[in-house]
Every structure is written in structure tokens, then in C-alpha cells.
Design a protein around this motif. Structure first.
Motif, PDB file in Angstrom:
ATOM      1  N   GLU A   1      -8.440   6.302  -5.798  1.00 14.24           N
ATOM      2  CA  GLU A   1      -9.156   5.048  -5.925  1.00 14.24           C
ATOM      3  C   GLU A   1      -8.912   4.224  -4.664  1.00 14.24           C
ATOM      4  O   GLU A   1      -7.783   4.095  -4.210  1.00 14.24           O
ATOM      5  CB  GLU A   1      -8.621   4.296  -7.150  1.00 14.24           C
ATOM      6  N   THR A   2      -9.987   3.679  -4.097  1.00 19.18           N
ATOM      7  CA  THR A   2      -9.849   2.941  -2.840  1.00 19.18           C
ATOM      8  C   THR A   2      -9.262   1.562  -3.083  1.00 19.18           C
ATOM      9  O   THR A   2      -9.566   0.914  -4.077  1.00 19.18           O
ATOM     10  CB  THR A   2     -11.226   2.828  -2.168  1.00 19.18           C
ATOM     11  N   ASN A   3      -8.372   1.155  -2.162  1.00 14.26           N
ATOM     12  CA  ASN A   3      -7.823  -0.190  -2.224  1.00 14.26           C
ATOM     13  C   ASN A   3      -8.729  -1.089  -1.384  1.00 14.26           C
ATOM     14  O   ASN A   3      -8.746  -0.986  -0.166  1.00 14.26           O
ATOM     15  CB  ASN A   3      -6.401  -0.162  -1.658  1.00 14.26           C
TER      16      ASN A   3
ATOM     17  N   LYS B   1      -4.466   0.248   7.178  1.00 16.14           N
ATOM     18  CA  LYS B   1      -4.592   1.694   6.911  1.00 16.14           C
ATOM     19  C   LYS B   1      -3.900   2.499   8.003  1.00 16.14           C
ATOM     20  O   LYS B   1      -3.172   3.449   7.730  1.00 16.14           O
ATOM     21  CB  LYS B   1      -6.074   2.094   6.874  1.00 16.14           C
TER      22      LYS B   1
ATOM     23  N   TYR C   1      -5.418   8.961   6.657  1.00 17.00           N
ATOM     24  CA  TYR C   1      -5.489   8.044   5.523  1.00 17.00           C
ATOM     25  C   TYR C   1      -6.867   8.105   4.882  1.00 17.00           C
ATOM     26  O   TYR C   1      -6.991   8.174   3.659  1.00 17.00           O
ATOM     27  CB  TYR C   1      -5.176   6.610   5.974  1.00 17.00           C
ATOM     28  N   ASP C   2      -7.890   8.110   5.719  1.00 14.98           N
ATOM     29  CA  ASP C   2      -9.248   8.074   5.182  1.00 14.98           C
ATOM     30  C   ASP C   2      -9.560   9.294   4.317  1.00 14.98           C
ATOM     31  O   ASP C   2     -10.262   9.185   3.316  1.00 14.98           O
ATOM     32  CB  ASP C   2     -10.261   7.962   6.324  1.00 14.98           C
TER      33      ASP C   2
ATOM     34  N   LEU D   1       0.636   4.121  -2.911  1.00 17.93           N
ATOM     35  CA  LEU D   1       0.403   5.544  -2.663  1.00 17.93           C
ATOM     36  C   LEU D   1       1.517   6.410  -3.239  1.00 17.93           C
ATOM     37  O   LEU D   1       1.287   7.542  -3.633  1.00 17.93           O
ATOM     38  CB  LEU D   1       0.270   5.813  -1.158  1.00 17.93           C
TER      39      LEU D   1
ATOM     40  N   ASP E   1      -7.798   8.884   1.131  1.00 17.39           N
ATOM     41  CA  ASP E   1      -8.486   7.815   0.425  1.00 17.39           C
ATOM     42  C   ASP E   1      -9.672   8.350  -0.389  1.00 17.39           C
ATOM     43  O   ASP E   1      -9.990   7.837  -1.459  1.00 17.39           O
ATOM     44  CB  ASP E   1      -8.963   6.781   1.458  1.00 17.39           C
ATOM     45  N   GLN E   2     -10.287   9.422   0.123  1.00 13.48           N
ATOM     46  CA  GLN E   2     -11.423  10.008  -0.610  1.00 13.48           C
ATOM     47  C   GLN E   2     -11.007  10.649  -1.928  1.00 13.48           C
ATOM     48  O   GLN E   2     -11.824  10.890  -2.792  1.00 13.48           O
ATOM     49  CB  GLN E   2     -12.096  11.092   0.246  1.00 13.48           C
TER      50      GLN E   2
ATOM     51  N   GLU F   1       0.830  -1.200   0.000  1.00 19.41           N
ATOM     52  CA  GLU F   1       0.000   0.000   0.000  1.00 19.41           C
ATOM     53  C   GLU F   1       0.869   1.256   0.000  1.00 19.41           C
ATOM     54  O   GLU F   1       0.553   2.249  -0.658  1.00 19.41           O
ATOM     55  CB  GLU F   1      -0.961  -0.022   1.199  1.00 19.41           C
TER      56      GLU F   1
END
Lengths: 628, 458
Positions: free
Chosen positions: A528-530, A538, A520-521, A480, A524-525, A476
Motif C-alpha cells: 500500500e502506498t504511503n 523515499k 523503493y518504487d 516498512l 512500493d508497487q 516510513e
């Protein structure tokens, strides 16, 4: 006349928090293990506060779990509430704390011990060790059972020559009126061990029905399910709150008027108590300008009415304790069920131990837990598991395991004990760790699972799960670092809502995550979400990226430290032969007998010039060895 | 084996015309290269010597003209890459070169450390090991006593106070962490932390500032003599030198045309810098232009501007006044034995309140007044040598700079909104650096502070 009661690879004397970890670890590693305890109903008993964890200590519980210990699993099953502390601070200092159900904790732990393969549990009082040619070969109990053994671990806590003090009442006793161990203590002195005298104390317990909770403040647990163990999958949802109240001027008046009646203030010379866990008398005397002190009312379990009065630890006479308790708001009608007391006990001066917790005096003999001058269930468990691992490793011909100060709080604890010793009961604090940022609650598994697996304490199934998580974290982070976020309306809307300055230029998701205000969240918005990754992954990715700079700095310091740890000091070194080292430093070095130059440099009284000279002396020896 | 690069002045201090700054370690050559204007040392053969200049990367100024020897591992004393920088500008220049190197990534060598490395790399015979150990012991003891002697009681007192301030701050953060429910102390906020770090940072900065003053006391006040041809500049220089015992005599002018004389004027050490232009009694402004001359003058701590009593104020004089505008200077009106042609009112006006002294150097008149004016200039301001907490030890200055950097990093963390326990890492580092100055590195101090400052229970 003794009788031959059998032979074991490892004998553990005591079944407290150190003993159970030692016994289970040794048995799991394949050593035939015997655990002897004074009272089978008191396995892993908590004689003081009904809680586990908190800053530093909570991380230790996670570390013990990552190595394959049992404490975390048992508390996960038996707590009445859990709270994550320091959530408003950085990731390094967040820590979990649980309020324990004491009777249930004992029950659950006893069941684990009883069902552990290779582990025999027996009631018995050990009076002496069998020592042949200076090597520990077994133990003899008061009932004349002689057990022979390859290694022996003493985890007798505060039982050695324990003495309970309350006002002018004083009697020989283990905690909570259990039998005291006298002969073993005398025996250790005969064997040449230096013992010291420490004290600690506990507050009264009151009946829950007699407390007026309406006058106190509620302290609930977190709603979010949490666990200490990485293996726990079932969470307790119905939690029980604690309650907060305060002492007041009347409480202080009662204490002041009766101070001379307190066992610890009666003028008798007493053992050294811990500063971090002072009695209420100490608090009033040392901080007499404080108008009030916090009192936490902590239930001792679900099926008991006993409530622990955290903050009122005392050795005042019982009569004064009634008066003192009833002066507190909410406790006006409280009935004391057990009075508080101070307890004095013998401890082994821990600089007599190798970092494996084996004694230097007597090979084959280990000591772990409160007997080594620590306090706290977690500190005991940490030493317990390490002593169990190293005793079993010795028997099984495996390499010993020593954790360094950058690997675990356990490493900090043991290194402090065996290198510096302690002149009060030792408690772990986050400030004792130089590399706090590396020793986090969230990464205990990343730090130690590998080691636990190598020594055979972590199952294959758990290890595979761990390895998968580790890989996901790395993948991850890589992902990123490849994603570019361009400034557009959508992105900047998220940024603005998070209170961050909008983007002007394109940036890698990895670099954006470095901003303190972006989680992170949130990032993430914008990308593209993993779908593959869990909350833990996360969290881990977020922390590793966000604090990358600081973590890197800490790692550089660790690299320098480890270079000195790698410079081993030969066992046969003769410090008297090194003319340049100052006399005081020589004395300290001869006593501690450090294993590495790094350890030597942490001994108080050994200055940098002494370390330089030591280094050169060792190199000289190495060169001579090669030349021969 | 060792990963860092060490440096030190390797010639006895205060003796000999040439002083050598030595570097040893993997970055010895690259560090030097970054400061060196001359041949590309990265490509230089081992055991070769090169002429060039050491440039201060901060100010881009030439610090010293030097000869640099490059010796590559393993055929060196320490068996590491070694660079030796030969300076001939006296202690002032060599100290400056050392300081620049220290600011560029090398660490000040511990006593006997070059020899220690030589030994650890097998360069020194086994039988010499004992001698190496003795050397370290002796040198350490000596360095300790020297450092202690150099350290003013006020300085160590101040450092102790700063450390205590930091310790209380750190203990405050620690108590928030280790006792999160303890209600007697408020949560350390970013604002509180910022205020504290700023306070300490300012103290350290002013210590470093005063360290500069200390350097002036030690190395002399750079003093330039300017004036039109034939106003008496050389006479002034000679008078000052004759009146006052010269401490160091001239540096041969083979590589550059600057003459330096050290004189002690009523306790003020002056380093008289006489550029060639002045020496040759040419007009510095004419020769190198106003802008450039102003640059040269700016580097001086004090300017002695000589005017001719027997001549009218010329355009050149006015230009010189303009060149020194805003700088620290004394106007000397010389040749009072001759007829007055100078418009004193106008001079008064142009001098903007700077001291004006009238002399007749030939008649040896006014010299006392001049010396008094120099002393007054030096002592009247912030600088008072009798009441000065100054840091002179290179090691101490380095540690103060490291403290400053650590605090700046802490401030950066605060501005970024890093959590307090992270910011605290840099604050604790500062505390440790300051501890090294006074030789107190015991880490248990924090735990003691924690329990004496707060009443902790849970």
C-alpha cells in the motif's frame, strides 16, 4: 597617521568564496561584521573554472548550505547547467555539479552581502593587523583607516605576494590582473607565521564565435531539475551545454617543442603545484604515452562569449598558446581573449591553526580559504563558514564548532589541514574521507541542519521543514518493517520484471528493500502506498535500508574513532616532560598541538606506542588533578 | 572504558611446564565459555578455578585440557573481567589455545596493554605510571624487532606486492568516482573487481596455508607410530629419541594418556605422538575401532606403520593398512635379523607407493634409511623449508585472516551487485590490514597512487 574608522566584532579581509561565507555567517549570528575587499566588483569572483561541485566538492556545497551558508543558493540561481555525476554508482559518491554564470554569480552574491543585516561591505587594502599583547585587535588599511575588532579573519586567497607567470613574462599580481597584497604577507612573516609558496594555473579563454562546435561533442546538463540548496524551490530550465574535444599529436608537438619556454619548465625554482590540476605541460611530460587529452569547452556565462578551455591550463608564452589552442579540433580558428597563466602565491602553513581555524600564534586571528593552502571555491567556502561561525562564537561567548571526520567533508578538510598540513594545494577527494558512506550528498541536511539551527544560521521555518522530513523518514522505515509481503502472482511479476528472483516465502517490505536490484518504487508497487512522503523521503528511506549493513559497520568505526576524540589533551601539556614518547613524535606534537588523543594519532610520525604513552600521561594528570 | 577484549600468552615463551593464556575485557568470560567444555563459567564465582577442555569450535576437536581461573571485575589486575587459562601441553598447545581465542572474538593485546589497562582503570598507583610508559616503549620496541626478524624478506615483499595490487584496484575505483568524465580508464566492472579480489584472496589463502607449514616447522610434524603388538613400536620410538636429541621430554600422563616426544630428524621436527594404546602395546584398531582410530590417525601429519618381518601379514595388519589408506605414511618392516615370513610383494601392493624401509632396530640397522625416508617425505612435497615464505607471527596470521574475511565480504558485495564504491570499502580494509603486517599504515598512499597512475585534470 591612521584614523579611527570604527569598531567591529568580526572583520573579514577578502570577499572571495571564503570571505563571503565568513562574513554572512558571522553577521547572521549577530556579530557586527565588516568585510574589506580590494575590488567591490569582484565579490565571489571565480578566477579559474566556471563550475561548482562535483565529487566531494558538490557534497561540501550541500554541507555549507545545511549549516546556513550562501554558496548553494547563489549557484542555484545563476547556473547555466547542472549535472548529477556518478549516477551509476552508489549513493555515497553521487554529486551535483553546476556550470556557473560567472558575472551573474558575482552580481547575485554582491546583492546578498549588501543586503545582509549586521554586515558592512567596504573597498580597501589591508596592510597590517593591530596586535596588542599578542592578541589580534584590528586592522589598518593602506588608506590609513584603523578598524578595531574583537576578531579578524584573513581570506585573501592567492593575492598574497601573487605573481603571474606566462613564458618569460612575470609580474606581481593577484589573479586576473588584480592588485596584489604584499605588505600583509610580509607583516604575517614578521608576526612569526610560517608561509609556504604554492602555485596554480588557469587555461586560456576563447571567443565562442570562433569555435566550430560541429567538430566537438555536446555535453548537456540533466533535464531533471536539481538544486544544491535544500531551500531552493525555483529551478532553471533553459540550460546551456558544454562541449568536448581533444588534444592531438600536433598539440603535443607544439608543447614539447616549446617546453623550455614555459614559465614552470624554464628551470627556475617555483612554488609547488597541485597534482590533481596539472598544466597541459605537466600532462604531456608525465604521461607522454597518452595520445590525447580531453578538452572541455565551458561557457563562462549567458551574456558573455568567453569560453573556458578546461584542460589547457598553461604557463607557456602567449604566442605558443595561440598555436597550441589552434591545433585542437574545433578550435582551428579560435581567438584567445585572455591567455592562460600560472600564479604563485604565499600560503599559511595550516598546521599553525587550531581546528576552529583560529591561529595558534595570535588569538583572535583566523585564516580561511586558499590562504590555508587549499584550492577550489568549495574548499574555500567550507573554511569560510567555519571561520565565520567560530570567530562570531568567540565574540558572542558561544561554544566553538568543530566538525569531526564522520560528520562532514568539511570536518575531513579542516582536520587534514590542521593535523597533517599539506605540501601541495589541497583538494578534497572522496578518498580522503574514511566514512564516505556516511558523508553523502543526500543526507547533508540530516547531518548538519541541527548544528546550523543551534548556532542561529538556519531559520525556524527551514528547521521545522527539516524536522518533519526527518520524522517522516523514521516513520516510513518503521512502517516498512511491519508490512509483510507474501509471494503471489502480482508480487512475483514485479520481481521478475526487475530481474530479481521471485519470492518463495513471505518477507518484510523492509528486508525486501535491502536487495540491490529493488528500488523503493518497485517495493512500493507491492504494498500500500504511503501518500504522505516526498521523493526525497523515499530516496532517504531506500538508501538507509539498502546499505544498512555497511552503514552500521561505518558507524562502529566512527564510535571507536570518537572515543579517542573524546580524550582531550590539556592545553598546558609539556611534551618534553613525557619521557617515553619518541623524539620525532614529540616534535610533531609540539608543532601541531592536537586537541585530542584522536587528533594526535593522525599526525604522521606519531606511532601507536606514542599514542598509548600519551594516553597514560594524560590519565595520570587527570588522576593527579582529582587527587588535589 | 575499553570495549574490546584482549588476550595474550602471559607466561614467558618456551619456559616452564605451565603456560597461561590471559583474557581481559567485557567478553573475557563469554568468549572462554564458548570454547570451554566443563562448568558453566557464566555462573562461576569470582576467583575460582575450574577443570575442563578447550574445544576448537571449527573442528569440534579437543585442543587442550586446561584449568581456567575466572576473576570478575573490579577485583582483578586490569579491573576488568579476567580469565586465565592454564595449559600444560607445551608451546604447541598453548599457541593453539591462543589461536582459537583470537578466532572467537578477542583481539591480540598490544605490548604492555594489560598493564596499560590496569593503569587506566586506576589499578596501579600514580607513581607507577612512568614505569608503565617505559614498559610499553620497551615492549613495543622489542616486539617490533622480534616481528621484523620473524618476517621473512620474501613475506614482506609479497605483502607489498599484494598491497600494490589492491591499491591500483582501489585507485581505479577512486578515479572513476572523483573523475567521472576521465576517459582514459574504463569503468571498473564487477567482473574486473571479482577477478582482482579472487587473485588476492587466493594469495592470502595460500599464505595462510603455508603459515600452517610454518607452524609444522615450528611445532613439529605430528607423527604417530602404529602396528600390532610386539612389532617394535617402542623400540622405534626409543631409537628415534636416542639417536636424536629430544627437544622436550614427556608430559606427565596424569590427565591424559598421550606421550609426546620432540625429536629433530635431519632438520625435520617430529612430534612423536604415542597414544596409550600403542604404548601399552595393544592394538589401537582393536581398542577403539577402525573408524575412531582413523580419526586419531587423520590428525597426524605422518604415520610410521611398523610390520614384523618375522611374521605373516595378519588381518590386523590389513585393517591397519585400511585405516591409513590415503594418509601420509612410511611402512617399516622391522626384525630383519629374524627369518623372513612376511610376503613383501603383498606389502608392496598394499603400501600404494608409500615408502617402505626395512630395519632391525635391535641391531640398529636401517635407521639411517628410515631417517632419510622421513626427511624425504617432508621435503619432497610442496614443503621446502629452504624456500618457504611462511608466516609464523600470531599477529601476522591474525591480520592475514582479517584480510581474508574483508576480501570475502568484498566478494559477497560483488555477488549481491553492490555498487563498486561500496565493494571498495572492504577492499580498502584489506589493504589496511595488510599494511599493518608490514607496519605501513599511511593513508596518503592512495592519493599518491591516484596521481601517479592517472593523468587527471578536471
Amino acid at each position: 597617521m591612521t584614523y579611527n574608522a570604527g569598531h567591529y566584532d568580526v572583520i573579514v579581509i577578502g570577499a572571495g568564496h571564503a570571505g563571503v561565507e565568513a562574513g554572512v555567517a558571522a553577521a547572521k549570528m549577530g556579530a557586527k561584521t565588516l568585510m574589506l575587499t580590494l575590488n567591490l566588483d569582484m565579490i565571489a569572483f571565480m578566477p579559474c573554472n566556471p563550475s561548482l561541485g562535483g565529487p566531494a566538492k558538490g557534497i561540501v556545497v550541500r554541507e555549507v548550505d545545511a549549516l546556513g551558508g550562501v554558496m548553494a543558493k547563489v549557484i542555484d540561481k545563476t547556473h547555466i547547467q547542472m549535472r548529477m555525476l556518478n549516477t551509476g554508482k552508489g549513493p555515497a559518491v553521487q554529486a551535483l555539479r553546476a556550470q556557473a554564470d560567472k558575472p551573474l554569480y558575482i552580481k547575485e552574491m554582491k546583492s546578498i552581502i549588501e543586503n545582509q543585516e549586521n554586515l558592512t561591505l567596504r573597498q580597501g587594502m589591508v596592510d597590517q593587523l593591530i596586535v596588542e599583547d599578542g592578541v589580534c585587535k584590528g586592522v589598518i588599511t593602506e588608506s590609513k583607516a584603523a578598524y578595531s575588532a574583537e576578531t579578524v579573519i584573513i581570506t585573501t586567497g592567492t593575492f598574497m605576494r601573487g605573481k603571474i607567470l606566462m613564458g618569460d613574462l612575470e609580474y606581481e599580481s593577484g589573479p586576473n590582473n588584480q592588485r596584489v597584497s604584499v605588505k600583509l604577507s610580509e607583516h604575517l612573516e614578521e608576526l612569526g607565521f610560517e608561509l609556504t609558496r604554492f602555485k596554480t594555473g588557469t587555461p586560456p579563454r576563447v571567443n565562442s564565435h570562433t569555435i566550430d562546435y560541429s567538430k566537438t561533442e555536446i555535453q548537456p546538463g540533466d533535464e531533471k531539475p536539481q538544486s544544491f540548496s535544500y531551500e531552493t524551490t525555483e529551478f532553471i530550465t533553459d540550460q546551456i551545454p558544454c562541449w568536448l574535444t581533444y588534444t592531438n599529436e600536433f598539440t603535443h608537438q607544439v608543447i614539447n617543442e616549446n617546453l623550455k619556454l614555459s614559465a614552470m619548465y624554464s628551470g627556475m625554482k617555483r612554488g609547488t603545484g597541485p597534482r590533481y590540476c596539472p598544466s597541459i605541460e605537466d600532462k604531456i611530460v608525465r604521461f607522454n604515452d597518452k595520445p590525447r587529452h580531453q578538452i572541455f569547452l565551458e561557457p563562462e556565462g549567458r551574456d558573455t562569449e568567453e569560453v573556458y578551455v578546461q584542460g589547457l591550463s598553461t604557463s607557456l608564452p602567449e604566442s605558443v598558446q595561440h598555436e597550441m589552442v589552434r591545433s585542437v579540433k574545433g578550435l582551428e580558428n579560435a581567438e584567445i581573449m585572455r591567455a592562460g597563466y600560472a600564479i604563485e602565491y604565499d600560503a599559511v602553513v595550516p598546521t599553525q591553526l587550531w581546528p576552529t581555524l583560529e591561529t595558534k600564534n595570535i588569538p583572535g586571528l583566523f585564516t580561511a580559504g586558499q590562504i590555508n593552502g587549499t584550492s577550489g571555491y568549495e574548499e574555500a567556502a567550507a573554511q569560510g563558514i567555519m571561520s565565520g561561525i567560530n570567530a562570531a562564537a568567540k565574540v558572542l561567548g558561544k561554544e566553538s564548532v568543530i566538525l569531526d571526520r564522520s560528520q562532514a567533508y568539511i570536518g575531513v578538510l579542516i582536520d587534514d589541514l590542521v593535523t597533517k598540513g599539506t605540501n601541495e594545494p589541497y583538494r578534497l577527494l572522496t578518498s580522503r574521507a574514511e566514512y564516505r558512506l556516511l558523508l553523502r550528498h543526500d543526507n547533508a541536511d540530516l547531518r548538519l541542519t541541527e548544528i546550523g539551527h543551534d548556532i542561529g544560521l538556519i531559520t525556524e521555518e527551514r528547521y521545522e521543514k527539516f524536522a518533519a522530513k526527518k520524522n517522516l523518514v523514521e516513520a516510513e522505515k518503521k512502517r516498512l518493517s511491519k508490512i509483510t509481503i507474501k509471494p503471489n502472482e502480482e508480487v512475483n511479476k514485479v520481481m521478475t520484471e526487475a530481474g530479481a528472483t521471485p519470492l518463495k516465502e513471505a518477507i518484510k517490505a523492509y528486508d525486501l528493500l535491502k536487495r540491490p536490484e529493488l528500488s523503493y518504487d518497485l517495493v512500493d508497487q507491492m504494498i500500500e502506498t504511503n501518500p504522505e512522503i516526498s521523493t526525497e523521503v523515499k530516496e532517504q528511506v531506500g538508501i538507509q535500508i539498502k546499505y544498512e549493513g555497511y552503514i552500521k559497520k561505518a558507524n562502529e568505526q566512527v564510535a571507536r574513532m570518537l572515543k579517542m576524540e573524546d580524550k582531550k589533551i590539556p592545553d598546558d601539556i609539556d611534551y618534553d616532560d613525557i619521557s617515553g614518547i619518541a623524539t620525532e613524535a614529540k616534535q610533531r606534537l609540539k608543532k601541531v598541538r592536537p586537541l585530542s588523543v584522536g587528533q594526535a594519532s593522525r599526525i604522521s610520525g606519531v606511532n601507536p606506542a606514542d599514542v598509548s604513552i600519551l594516553l597514560i600521561y594524560i590519565e595520570q594528570g587527570n588522576i593527579a588533578r582529582i587527587a588535589n | 572504558m575499553e570495549t574490546d577484549t584482549i588476550t595474550a600468552i602471559s607466561t614467558p615463551i618456551g619456559e616452564g611446564a605451565i603456560a597461561i593464556v590471559r583474557l581481559s575485557g567485557p567478553k573475557a568470560i563469554s568468549i572462554t565459555m564458548n570454547l570451554f567444555s566443563g562448568k558453566n563459567l557464566n555462573e562461576a564465582d569470582s576467583h575460582t578455578i575450574h577443570y575442563g577442555k578447550i574445544i576448537d569450535p571449527g573442528t569440534k576437536e579437543v585442543a587442550e585440557e586446561v584449568m581456567v581461573s575466572v576473576m570478575r571485575a573490579p577485583k582483578t589486575f586490569t579491573r576488568e573481567d579476567v580469565v586465565e587459562i592454564n595449559c600444560h601441553g607445551g608451546m604447541v598447545a598453548v599457541n593453539r589455545v591462543l589461536e582459537i581465542i583470537l578466532n572467537s572474538g578477542a583481539r591480540l593485546a598490544e605490548p604492555g596493554e594489560f598493564t596499560k589497562r590496569a593503569f587506566l582503570h586506576g589499578r596501579i598507583d600514580l607513581s607507577q605510571a612512568e614505569a608503565v610508559m617505559d614498559l610499553i616503549r620497551a615492549k613495543t620496541d622489542k616486539a617490533m624487532s622480534v616481528a621484523l626478524k620473524q618476517m621473512d624478506g620474501r613475506l614482506s615483499g609479497l605483502i607489498r606486492r599484494l598491497r600494490q595490487d589492491l591499491l591500483e584496484t582501489v585507485a581505479h575505483v577512486e578515479v572513476n568516482i572523483d573523475y567521472p568524465e576521465y576517459d582514459d580508464v574504463e569503468e571498473m566492472s564487477h567482473e574486473m573487481m571479482q577477478k582482482k579480489t579472487k587473485e588476492v584472496l587466493m594469495e592470502i589463502e595460500s599464505l595462510l596455508e603455508v603459515a600452517k607449514q610454518g607452524k609444522i616447522l615450528r611445532e613439529g610434524l605430528a607423527t604417530a607410530i602404529i602396528g600390532r603388538p610386539n612389532v617394535g613400536k617402542s623400540s622405534l620410538m626409543n631409537t628415534l629419541v636416542q639417536e636424536n636429541k629430544a627437544i622436550v621430554t614427556e608430559v606427565p600422563g596424569t590427565t591424559r594418556d598421550i606421550i609426546e616426544e620432540y625429536v629433530n630428524v635431519r632438520g625435520v621436527p617430529l612430534r612423536l605422538v604415542d597414544t596409550a594404546g600403542i604404548r601399552e602395546t595393544e592394538d589401537i584398531v582393536e581398542k577403539i575401532g577402525v573408524e575412531r582410530s582413523r580419526q586419531v590417525l587423520k590428525e597426524s601429519d605422518l604415520i610410521l606403520f611398523v610390520l614384523n618381518y618375522n611374521d605373516e601379514l595378519t588381518d590386523e595388519d590389513v585393517k591397519l593398512f585400511e585405516a591409513i589408506h590415503g594418509l601420509e605414511y612410511i611402512v617399516i618392516i622391522n626384525k630383519t635379523d629374524l627369518e623372513q615370513k612376511l610376503d613383501l610383494n603383498r606389502v608392496n601392493e598394499m603400501a600404494e607407493g608409500n615408502p617402505i624401509v626395512t630395519t632391525s632396530l635391535i641391531e640398529e640397522e636401517g635407521v639411517d634409511e628410515l631417517e632419510a625416508a622421513i626427511a624425504k617425505t617432508f621435503f619432497a612435497g610442496e614443503i621446502d623449508s629452504g624456500d618457504l615464505t611462511y608466516v609464523s607471527n600470531v599477529r601476522h596470521i591474525q591480520l592475514l585472516k582479517q584480510s581474508k574475511n574483508a576480501l570475502e565480504e568484498a566478494m559477497e558485495g560483488i555477488e549481491l551487485g553492490m555498487p563498486m564504491d561500496i565493494v571498495q570499502i572492504d577492499v580498502t580494509r584489506t589493504w589496511e590490514f595488510l599494511g599493518e603486517i608490514i607496519g605501513d599504515t599511511a593513508s596518503d598512499g592512495l592519493i599518491d597512487q591516484l596521481f601517479s597512475q592517472f593523468c587527471l585534470g578536471k
